[in-house]
Design an enzyme around this catalytic site. Structure first.
Site, PDB file in Angstrom:
ATOM      1  N   ASP A  16     -48.717 -53.848   0.029  1.00  0.00           N
ATOM      2  CA  ASP A  16     -47.444 -53.134  -0.126  1.00  0.00           C
ATOM      3  C   ASP A  16     -46.321 -54.136  -0.375  1.00  0.00           C
ATOM      4  OD1 ASP A  16     -45.696 -51.025  -0.194  1.00  0.00           O
ATOM      5  OD2 ASP A  16     -46.249 -50.204   1.747  1.00  0.00           O
ATOM      6  N   HIS A 207     -46.284 -45.444   8.962  1.00  0.00           N
ATOM      7  CA  HIS A 207     -46.078 -46.434   7.888  1.00  0.00           C
ATOM      8  C   HIS A 207     -44.614 -46.301   7.446  1.00  0.00           C
ATOM      9  CE1 HIS A 207     -47.507 -48.549   4.088  1.00  0.00           C
ATOM     10  NE2 HIS A 207     -46.383 -48.007   3.654  1.00  0.00           N
ATOM     11  N   CYS A 240     -41.929 -50.108  -3.058  1.00  0.00           N
ATOM     12  CA  CYS A 240     -42.892 -49.355  -3.869  1.00  0.00           C
ATOM     13  C   CYS A 240     -42.353 -49.307  -5.280  1.00  0.00           C
ATOM     14  CB  CYS A 240     -43.082 -47.940  -3.330  1.00  0.00           C
ATOM     15  SG  CYS A 240     -44.155 -46.940  -4.385  1.00  0.00           S
TER      16      CYS A 240
HETATM   17  P1  HMG Z   1     -53.386 -42.550 -15.715  1.00  0.00           P
HETATM   18  O1  HMG Z   1     -52.672 -43.266 -16.820  1.00  0.00           O
HETATM   19  O2  HMG Z   1     -53.146 -41.093 -15.547  1.00  0.00           O
HETATM   20  O3  HMG Z   1     -54.960 -42.850 -15.718  1.00  0.00           O
HETATM   21  O4  HMG Z   1     -53.000 -43.284 -14.357  1.00  0.00           O
HETATM   22  P2  HMG Z   1     -56.077 -42.662 -16.780  1.00  0.00           P
HETATM   23  O5  HMG Z   1     -57.301 -42.290 -16.014  1.00  0.00           O
HETATM   24  O6  HMG Z   1     -55.633 -41.774 -17.919  1.00  0.00           O
HETATM   25  O7  HMG Z   1     -56.281 -44.150 -17.328  1.00  0.00           O
HETATM   26  C1  HMG Z   1     -55.269 -44.820 -18.084  1.00  0.00           C
HETATM   27  C2  HMG Z   1     -55.638 -46.302 -18.216  1.00  0.00           C
HETATM   28  O8  HMG Z   1     -55.692 -46.909 -16.921  1.00  0.00           O
HETATM   29  C3  HMG Z   1     -57.025 -46.525 -18.830  1.00  0.00           C
HETATM   30  O9  HMG Z   1     -56.976 -47.771 -19.499  1.00  0.00           O
HETATM   31  C4  HMG Z   1     -57.908 -46.655 -17.605  1.00  0.00           C
HETATM   32  O10 HMG Z   1     -59.080 -47.387 -17.858  1.00  0.00           O
HETATM   33  C5  HMG Z   1     -57.019 -47.419 -16.667  1.00  0.00           C
HETATM   34  P3  HMG Z   1     -56.773 -47.867 -21.074  1.00  0.00           P
HETATM   35  O11 HMG Z   1     -57.871 -47.054 -21.655  1.00  0.00           O
HETATM   36  O12 HMG Z   1     -55.403 -47.285 -21.357  1.00  0.00           O
HETATM   37  O13 HMG Z   1     -56.848 -49.324 -21.350  1.00  0.00           O
HETATM   38  N1  HMG Z   1     -57.344 -47.153 -15.267  1.00  0.00           N
HETATM   39  C6  HMG Z   1     -57.616 -48.126 -14.368  1.00  0.00           C
HETATM   40  N2  HMG Z   1     -57.662 -49.467 -14.467  1.00  0.00           N
HETATM   41  C7  HMG Z   1     -57.986 -50.148 -13.339  1.00  0.00           C
HETATM   42  N3  HMG Z   1     -58.249 -49.559 -12.154  1.00  0.00           N
HETATM   43  C8  HMG Z   1     -58.196 -48.233 -12.018  1.00  0.00           C
HETATM   44  C9  HMG Z   1     -57.875 -47.450 -13.164  1.00  0.00           C
HETATM   45  N4  HMG Z   1     -57.760 -46.125 -13.374  1.00  0.00           N
HETATM   46  C10 HMG Z   1     -57.430 -45.968 -14.655  1.00  0.00           C
HETATM   47  N5  HMG Z   1     -58.455 -47.666 -10.831  1.00  0.00           N
HETATM   48  C11 HMG Z   1     -53.596 -44.004 -12.154  1.00  0.00           C
HETATM   49  C12 HMG Z   1     -53.518 -42.842 -13.121  1.00  0.00           C
HETATM   50  C13 HMG Z   1     -53.855 -43.421 -10.772  1.00  0.00           C
HETATM   51  C14 HMG Z   1     -54.740 -44.931 -12.554  1.00  0.00           C
HETATM   52  C15 HMG Z   1     -52.253 -44.797 -12.213  1.00  0.00           C
HETATM   53  O14 HMG Z   1     -51.205 -43.888 -12.050  1.00  0.00           O
HETATM   54  C16 HMG Z   1     -52.153 -45.852 -11.138  1.00  0.00           C
HETATM   55  O15 HMG Z   1     -52.866 -46.840 -11.179  1.00  0.00           O
HETATM   56  N6  HMG Z   1     -51.222 -45.661 -10.175  1.00  0.00           N
HETATM   57  C17 HMG Z   1     -51.103 -46.572  -9.052  1.00  0.00           C
HETATM   58  C18 HMG Z   1     -49.691 -46.604  -8.575  1.00  0.00           C
HETATM   59  C19 HMG Z   1     -49.589 -47.520  -7.381  1.00  0.00           C
HETATM   60  O16 HMG Z   1     -50.429 -48.386  -7.153  1.00  0.00           O
HETATM   61  N7  HMG Z   1     -48.492 -47.344  -6.599  1.00  0.00           N
HETATM   62  C20 HMG Z   1     -48.247 -48.159  -5.441  1.00  0.00           C
HETATM   63  C21 HMG Z   1     -49.187 -47.873  -4.296  1.00  0.00           C
HETATM   64  S1  HMG Z   1     -48.742 -46.408  -3.390  1.00  0.00           S
HETATM   65  C22 HMG Z   1     -47.552 -46.955  -2.249  1.00  0.00           C
HETATM   66  O17 HMG Z   1     -47.084 -48.057  -2.336  1.00  0.00           O
HETATM   67  C23 HMG Z   1     -47.175 -46.030  -1.127  1.00  0.00           C
HETATM   68  C24 HMG Z   1     -47.804 -46.441   0.215  1.00  0.00           C
HETATM   69  O18 HMG Z   1     -47.424 -47.751   0.580  1.00  0.00           O
HETATM   70  C25 HMG Z   1     -47.350 -45.450   1.311  1.00  0.00           C
HETATM   71  C26 HMG Z   1     -45.831 -45.266   1.362  1.00  0.00           C
HETATM   72  O19 HMG Z   1     -45.094 -46.252   1.579  1.00  0.00           O
HETATM   73  O20 HMG Z   1     -45.423 -44.117   1.145  1.00  0.00           O
HETATM   74  C27 HMG Z   1     -49.345 -46.389   0.145  1.00  0.00           C
HETATM   75 MG    MG Z   2     -45.602 -48.282   1.583  1.00  0.00          MG
END
Ligand code: HMG
Ligand code: MG
Length: 302
Positions: A16, A207, A240
């Site tokens: 994070d 969290h 984030c």
């Molecule tokens: P999308 O664009 O809808 O996914 O994203 P997709 O399935 O259409 O795939 C698009 C592209 O991403 C493709 O590649 C996939 O292969 C690739 P391309 O063909 O364009 O080259 N892809 C991946 N690559 C690597 N690993 C993967 C993966 N999945 C797809 N797992 C998706 C949907 C969920 C993937 C995207 O929105 C994403 O990665 N989001 C993550 C956002 C994130 O990490 N946010 C921060 C964490 S959450 C947080 O901080 C909150 C927390 O701390 C709690 C709080 O504080 O509230 C936990």
């Molecule tokens: Mg967080």
């Protein structure tokens, strides 16, 4: 108010914290950070995120980081996984625990993981089943439990619905994320009481981000209800990328100082932790946001 005797701290700084850093950070630095945190007594150190590198470039080297750690007996190293592609990559890198992450706010869900809450739950189901079948433990995050950057106030009932769904699907612990740190103690208590109607208190984690300086007060309030798992970030690193204005998590140093003062055991050595916070802050060219870290540094320099 019956406070817990022992609190488990889940250190989220390497994930994070670092996910929001603008500069690129070597995998070797992340590995050293994770190892130092384990050596300071943290029982859980979140090690990375198997998410799209286009969405969060800073987490792109998570496989290298996870495989690079000298794992310490008794410490777990969970990683975030949003979908099956992420699960496959996490398994290949030897993950033993993963975390799926949903939200109590529709707009945040769309911005963070590009789908609705309902779609996200359907996406998580096979991830949780697949991971569990491979012997992995699965944690579930719910974001925006005390407010959303796009929608404002979020009803505790909305938080309870998503939390209960993730718990029913097999998450062993539900981490309640005050993503933008807008919560205050009575609201935090009301939210936790509502969620705890469906999930045992010992399965819930707090969290809290510290954007408005309320995180410690909120933690004290929910620990009084029985919350005994707290997520925090060394030196207060973090934010984030999909929550504009969100600052870091509550600092682990501040949490440990509070727990020590309350006579609550966490197993964490504050001096070693603070040294780690100073070390990573130096690497990032910034000051720790932790007040405790600053006070300890000033005392040492005096
Ligand atoms: P999308 O664009 O809808 O996914 O994203 P997709 O399935 O259409 O795939 C698009 C592209 O991403 C493709 O590649 C996939 O292969 C690739 P391309 O063909 O364009 O080259 N892809 C991946 N690559 C690597 N690993 C993967 C993966 N999945 C797809 N797992 C998706 C949907 C969920 C993937 C995207 O929105 C994403 O990665 N989001 C993550 C956002 C994130 O990490 N946010 C921060 C964490 S959450 C947080 O901080 C909150 C927390 O701390 C709690 C709080 O504080 O509230 C936990
Ligand atoms: Mg967080």
């Amino acid at each position: 108010m019956a406070l817990p005797q022992r609190v488990k701290i889940v250190e989220v700084g390497p994930r994070d914290g670092l996910q929001n850093e603008p500069q690129s950070i070597d995998a070797a630095v992340k590995v050293e950070l994770i190892e130092r945190l384990g050596n300071a007594g943290l029982p859980v150190v979140e090690a990375g995120a198997f998410v799209s590198p286009k969405w969060v470039p800073q987490m792109a080297a998570s496989a290298e980081v996870l495989t690079g750690i000298r794992r310490r007996e008794g410490v777990s190293y969970p990683v975030l996984v949003p979908n099956m592609k992420g699960l496959e990559a996490a398994l290949a890198a030897g993950a033993e625990e993963i975390a799926v992450f949903g939200a109590a706010s529709e707009s945040f869900s769309q911005r963070n993981i590009n789908c609705s809450i309902a779609e996200s739950l359907e996406r998580f189901r096979p991830v949780i089943e697949g991971a569990t079948a491979q012997g992995l433990r699965v944690r579930g995050y719910v974001s925006c439990v005390l407010g959303c950057p796009y929608e404002g106030a979020i009803a505790p009932e909305a938080v309870a619905r998503v939390s209960a769904e993730l718990y029913r699907m097999g998450c062993y612990e539900i981490s309640l994320g005050d993503t933008i740190g807008t919560g205050t103690p009575l609201k935090a208590q009301r939210m936790v009481e509502t969620v705890a109607q469906d999930i045992p208190m010992e399965r819930l984690a707090a969290h809290f981000h510290d954007t408005y300086g309320q995180a410690l007060a909120n933690l004290y309030a929910v620990m009084g209800l029985g919350i005994a798992t707290v997520d925090s970030s060394v030196a207060g690193l973090g934010g984030c990328p999909y929550a504009k204005g969100a600052s870091g998590n509550v600092a682990t140093e501040d949490v440990v100082y509070l727990l020590d003062g309350l006579g609550i055991d966490s197993g964490v050595d504050l001096e070693r932790l603070a040294a780690t916070g100073r070390w990573i802050s130096d690497k990032l060219g910034r000051e720790p946001t932790s007040k405790v870290a600053r006070a300890l540094a000033a005392r040492a320099g005096a």
